[in-house]
Design a protein around this motif. Sequence first.
Motif, PDB file in Angstrom:
ATOM      1  N   PRO A   1     -13.711   7.485 -13.174  1.00 21.15           N
ATOM      2  CA  PRO A   1     -13.285   8.335 -14.299  1.00 21.15           C
ATOM      3  C   PRO A   1     -11.944   9.006 -14.018  1.00 21.15           C
ATOM      4  CG  PRO A   1     -15.597   8.731 -13.742  1.00 21.15           C
ATOM      5  CD  PRO A   1     -15.044   7.865 -12.655  1.00 21.15           C
ATOM      6  N   ASP A   2     -11.128   9.077 -15.043  1.00 21.99           N
ATOM      7  CA  ASP A   2      -9.822   9.729 -14.916  1.00 21.99           C
ATOM      8  C   ASP A   2      -9.981  11.214 -15.226  1.00 21.99           C
ATOM      9  OD1 ASP A   2      -7.237  10.565 -14.907  1.00 21.99           O
ATOM     10  OD2 ASP A   2      -6.545   9.243 -16.522  1.00 21.99           O
ATOM     11  N   ARG A   3      -9.892  12.034 -14.187  1.00 19.13           N
ATOM     12  CA  ARG A   3     -10.027  13.479 -14.352  1.00 19.13           C
ATOM     13  C   ARG A   3      -8.691  14.190 -14.192  1.00 19.13           C
ATOM     14  NH1 ARG A   3     -14.790  12.025 -11.470  1.00 19.13           N
ATOM     15  NH2 ARG A   3     -16.668  12.386 -12.706  1.00 19.13           N
ATOM     16  N   SER A   4      -7.602  13.447 -14.340  1.00 18.83           N
ATOM     17  CA  SER A   4      -6.274  14.044 -14.211  1.00 18.83           C
ATOM     18  C   SER A   4      -6.025  15.025 -15.351  1.00 18.83           C
ATOM     19  CB  SER A   4      -5.196  12.958 -14.234  1.00 18.83           C
ATOM     20  OG  SER A   4      -5.430  11.979 -13.239  1.00 18.83           O
ATOM     21  N   PRO A   5      -5.242  16.067 -15.109  1.00 19.57           N
ATOM     22  CA  PRO A   5      -4.912  17.020 -16.170  1.00 19.57           C
ATOM     23  C   PRO A   5      -4.178  16.336 -17.325  1.00 19.57           C
ATOM     24  CG  PRO A   5      -4.305  17.877 -14.011  1.00 19.57           C
ATOM     25  CD  PRO A   5      -4.658  16.437 -13.809  1.00 19.57           C
ATOM     26  N   ALA A   6      -4.282  16.896 -18.472  1.00 19.52           N
ATOM     27  CA  ALA A   6      -3.596  16.340 -19.639  1.00 19.52           C
ATOM     28  C   ALA A   6      -2.099  16.219 -19.371  1.00 19.52           C
ATOM     29  CB  ALA A   6      -3.843  17.235 -20.860  1.00 19.52           C
ATOM     30  N   GLY A   7      -1.541  15.083 -19.708  1.00 18.68           N
ATOM     31  CA  GLY A   7      -0.117  14.859 -19.539  1.00 18.68           C
ATOM     32  C   GLY A   7       0.266  14.246 -18.208  1.00 18.68           C
ATOM     33  N   ALA A   8      -0.661  14.233 -17.241  1.00 20.11           N
ATOM     34  CA  ALA A   8      -0.366  13.656 -15.931  1.00 20.11           C
ATOM     35  C   ALA A   8      -0.517  12.133 -15.984  1.00 20.11           C
ATOM     36  CB  ALA A   8      -1.291  14.235 -14.874  1.00 20.11           C
ATOM     37  N   VAL A   9       0.167  11.462 -15.089  1.00 19.72           N
ATOM     38  CA  VAL A   9       0.087  10.007 -14.972  1.00 19.72           C
ATOM     39  C   VAL A   9      -0.837   9.671 -13.805  1.00 19.72           C
ATOM     40  CG1 VAL A   9       1.379   7.897 -14.500  1.00 19.72           C
ATOM     41  CG2 VAL A   9       2.405   9.694 -15.911  1.00 19.72           C
ATOM     42  N   ARG A  10      -1.769   8.760 -14.028  1.00 15.40           N
ATOM     43  CA  ARG A  10      -2.691   8.332 -12.969  1.00 15.40           C
ATOM     44  C   ARG A  10      -2.440   6.872 -12.644  1.00 15.40           C
ATOM     45  NH1 ARG A  10      -8.172   6.156 -12.996  1.00 15.40           N
ATOM     46  NH2 ARG A  10      -9.264   6.713 -11.053  1.00 15.40           N
ATOM     47  N   LEU A  11      -2.138   6.594 -11.380  1.00 15.06           N
ATOM     48  CA  LEU A  11      -1.937   5.237 -10.885  1.00 15.06           C
ATOM     49  C   LEU A  11      -3.117   4.915  -9.973  1.00 15.06           C
ATOM     50  CD1 LEU A  11       1.822   5.619  -9.859  1.00 15.06           C
ATOM     51  CD2 LEU A  11       0.895   4.983 -12.104  1.00 15.06           C
ATOM     52  N   ALA A  12      -3.923   3.934 -10.341  1.00 13.12           N
ATOM     53  CA  ALA A  12      -5.155   3.690  -9.598  1.00 13.12           C
ATOM     54  C   ALA A  12      -5.358   2.212  -9.317  1.00 13.12           C
ATOM     55  CB  ALA A  12      -6.357   4.246 -10.375  1.00 13.12           C
ATOM     56  N   GLY A  13      -5.759   1.904  -8.077  1.00 17.52           N
ATOM     57  CA  GLY A  13      -6.067   0.543  -7.677  1.00 17.52           C
ATOM     58  C   GLY A  13      -5.016  -0.058  -6.762  1.00 17.52           C
ATOM     59  N   VAL A  14      -5.344  -1.224  -6.179  1.00 11.05           N
ATOM     60  CA  VAL A  14      -4.437  -1.852  -5.208  1.00 11.05           C
ATOM     61  C   VAL A  14      -3.184  -2.434  -5.858  1.00 11.05           C
ATOM     62  CG1 VAL A  14      -6.191  -2.364  -3.478  1.00 11.05           C
ATOM     63  CG2 VAL A  14      -5.770  -4.000  -5.316  1.00 11.05           C
ATOM     64  N   ARG A  15      -3.129  -2.427  -7.174  1.00  8.12           N
ATOM     65  CA  ARG A  15      -1.875  -2.788  -7.852  1.00  8.12           C
ATOM     66  C   ARG A  15      -0.758  -1.852  -7.417  1.00  8.12           C
ATOM     67  NH1 ARG A  15       0.589  -4.841 -12.352  1.00  8.12           N
ATOM     68  NH2 ARG A  15       1.829  -3.420 -13.618  1.00  8.12           N
ATOM     69  N   TYR A  16      -1.128  -0.668  -6.905  1.00 10.62           N
ATOM     70  CA  TYR A  16      -0.144   0.337  -6.494  1.00 10.62           C
ATOM     71  C   TYR A  16      -0.129   0.541  -4.980  1.00 10.62           C
ATOM     72  CZ  TYR A  16      -0.325   1.268 -11.475  1.00 10.62           C
ATOM     73  OH  TYR A  16      -0.276   1.131 -12.844  1.00 10.62           O
ATOM     74  N   ALA A  17      -0.659  -0.395  -4.231  1.00  9.32           N
ATOM     75  CA  ALA A  17      -0.681  -0.272  -2.769  1.00  9.32           C
ATOM     76  C   ALA A  17       0.736  -0.191  -2.214  1.00  9.32           C
ATOM     77  CB  ALA A  17      -1.416  -1.450  -2.146  1.00  9.32           C
ATOM     78  N   LEU A  18       0.942   0.750  -1.299  1.00  6.21           N
ATOM     79  CA  LEU A  18       2.263   0.994  -0.718  1.00  6.21           C
ATOM     80  C   LEU A  18       2.389   0.219   0.595  1.00  6.21           C
ATOM     81  CD1 LEU A  18       2.348   4.870  -1.270  1.00  6.21           C
ATOM     82  CD2 LEU A  18       3.406   3.103  -2.709  1.00  6.21           C
ATOM     83  N   LEU A  19       3.258  -0.772   0.620  1.00  3.44           N
ATOM     84  CA  LEU A  19       3.448  -1.612   1.799  1.00  3.44           C
ATOM     85  C   LEU A  19       4.877  -1.510   2.300  1.00  3.44           C
ATOM     86  CD1 LEU A  19       1.572  -4.887   0.784  1.00  3.44           C
ATOM     87  CD2 LEU A  19       0.671  -2.880   1.965  1.00  3.44           C
ATOM     88  N   ARG A  20       5.007  -1.400   3.607  1.00  9.20           N
ATOM     89  CA  ARG A  20       6.326  -1.282   4.236  1.00  9.20           C
ATOM     90  C   ARG A  20       7.060  -2.619   4.261  1.00  9.20           C
ATOM     91  NH1 ARG A  20       4.439  -0.007   9.752  1.00  9.20           N
ATOM     92  NH2 ARG A  20       2.485  -0.796   8.943  1.00  9.20           N
ATOM     93  N   ASP A  21       8.370  -2.539   4.424  1.00  4.24           N
ATOM     94  CA  ASP A  21       9.174  -3.754   4.567  1.00  4.24           C
ATOM     95  C   ASP A  21       8.697  -4.583   5.747  1.00  4.24           C
ATOM     96  OD1 ASP A  21      10.831  -3.247   2.398  1.00  4.24           O
ATOM     97  OD2 ASP A  21      12.325  -2.184   3.599  1.00  4.24           O
ATOM     98  N   ASP A  22       8.283  -3.937   6.850  1.00  4.94           N
ATOM     99  CA  ASP A  22       7.825  -4.647   8.031  1.00  4.94           C
ATOM    100  C   ASP A  22       6.656  -5.567   7.708  1.00  4.94           C
ATOM    101  OD1 ASP A  22       9.706  -3.355   9.508  1.00  4.94           O
ATOM    102  OD2 ASP A  22       8.323  -1.952  10.478  1.00  4.94           O
ATOM    103  N   VAL A  23       5.860  -5.194   6.723  1.00  2.00           N
ATOM    104  CA  VAL A  23       4.712  -6.011   6.316  1.00  2.00           C
ATOM    105  C   VAL A  23       5.148  -7.044   5.281  1.00  2.00           C
ATOM    106  CG1 VAL A  23       2.445  -5.960   5.207  1.00  2.00           C
ATOM    107  CG2 VAL A  23       3.099  -4.141   6.799  1.00  2.00           C
ATOM    108  N   ARG A  24       5.889  -6.619   4.286  1.00  2.27           N
ATOM    109  CA  ARG A  24       6.243  -7.517   3.188  1.00  2.27           C
ATOM    110  C   ARG A  24       7.074  -8.706   3.647  1.00  2.27           C
ATOM    111  NH1 ARG A  24       8.145  -5.065  -2.145  1.00  2.27           N
ATOM    112  NH2 ARG A  24      10.091  -4.738  -1.010  1.00  2.27           N
ATOM    113  N   ARG A  25       7.930  -8.508   4.635  1.00  4.63           N
ATOM    114  CA  ARG A  25       8.785  -9.607   5.057  1.00  4.63           C
ATOM    115  C   ARG A  25       8.026 -10.670   5.871  1.00  4.63           C
ATOM    116  NH1 ARG A  25      11.229  -5.573   8.647  1.00  4.63           N
ATOM    117  NH2 ARG A  25      12.805  -5.336   7.037  1.00  4.63           N
ATOM    118  N   LEU A  26       6.820 -10.329   6.321  1.00  2.69           N
ATOM    119  CA  LEU A  26       6.044 -11.277   7.124  1.00  2.69           C
ATOM    120  C   LEU A  26       5.218 -12.233   6.277  1.00  2.69           C
ATOM    121  CD1 LEU A  26       4.832  -8.867   9.939  1.00  2.69           C
ATOM    122  CD2 LEU A  26       6.385 -10.806  10.210  1.00  2.69           C
TER     123      LEU A  26
END
Length: 362
Positions: free
Chosen positions: A130-155
């Motif tokens: 459930p999205d319980r973020s305050p009204a007007g806030a943006v919620r980014l959820a799931g591995v679609r938004y996984a943060l990966l470093r260049d050290d990983v992406r280049r491999l």
Amino acid sequence: MNRVGIRCDAGATIGVGHLMRCLALAEELRDRRLEVVVLGDVGGLGWAREQLARRGLTLIPGPDSPAAMVRAARRLALDAVVIDSYDLDPRCSGALREAGVRVLAIVDGDDRGQDADVYLDQNLGAERRPDRSPAGAVRLAGVRYALLRDDVRRLRRQEPVETVRPEAAPESVKAVRRGTTEPVPRRSVAAGRPPRVLCFLGGTDAAGVVSVVASGLVATRAPFLATVVTPRAGALDHLVPADGQVIHRIPPTDDLPRLIAAADLVVTAAGGSVWELLHLGKAAALAWVAENQRPAYEEVVSRGLAAGLGRLDAATAADGPARACLRALLTCARTRTELGMRGPALVDGEGRARVADALLSS
């Protein structure tokens, strides 16, 4: 927007997961020609400082109170602040917003009552909660938004694929990936060479329990060449490897992505590094160490993305399913290949760009 502050910490007891994912976002922001300042403490970890220095990032002691955060933001002329902490006073985010600073809060399920403009929960399955973020806030959820470093992406590499039927896998690991029929990368272990295993429990082995997993590997009696990451020099001295088993201990290192890429099997905890393993298409056997890792563990294992060892202490249970699972993975290259096949399509490495887009949108 010109300058962004990142508030996170690392250390021998709290690990380095917060810092590593924030570094990935910092790289993306720097690519977009923004200045980035890191506010926090790395707990005396030399290799963590090297990660910052290698990227040209300045480390400033991190303020811990709302008033101090606002003063720091004004002194540094920050247009936005990224907060990634389980311990920081959650009122800091609201104080920054009241001062006109845009806030991105990186969370793992619980937002701790933070008042942010953007919330990021990069965990698998977060998009269904459930999205319980305050009204007007943006919620980014799931591995679609996984943060990966260049050290990983280049491999990540493109490799030929072949189709593997799930019924060809041993029963001990088949259950965690039932119904899998997708193309998989073709990888093979050189004839006569035992599989290369990488074993780590976070970047620092914060809980001091990596020896438990190493014991589980030894108990399989199957041959392997293992690299075990732990800062404790004598942590593995009690182990008696069987014939064909080789264990090499190394201290925490900033070269972990390369070690992951070179491994045939990775045995680790269900933390943030799981998204790196999926991106690189690595066969992984996961345990959960802390209670907050359990939801991610259950999500990943139930979807057939990794083999499950259960709670950490189960990895050494005599004749238990965890030991049988490890043995199956160590003795069957085809099983390892099939297990690693879904990750690359799920974690594409572009999550940090999506997060940056949301942060920079006013």
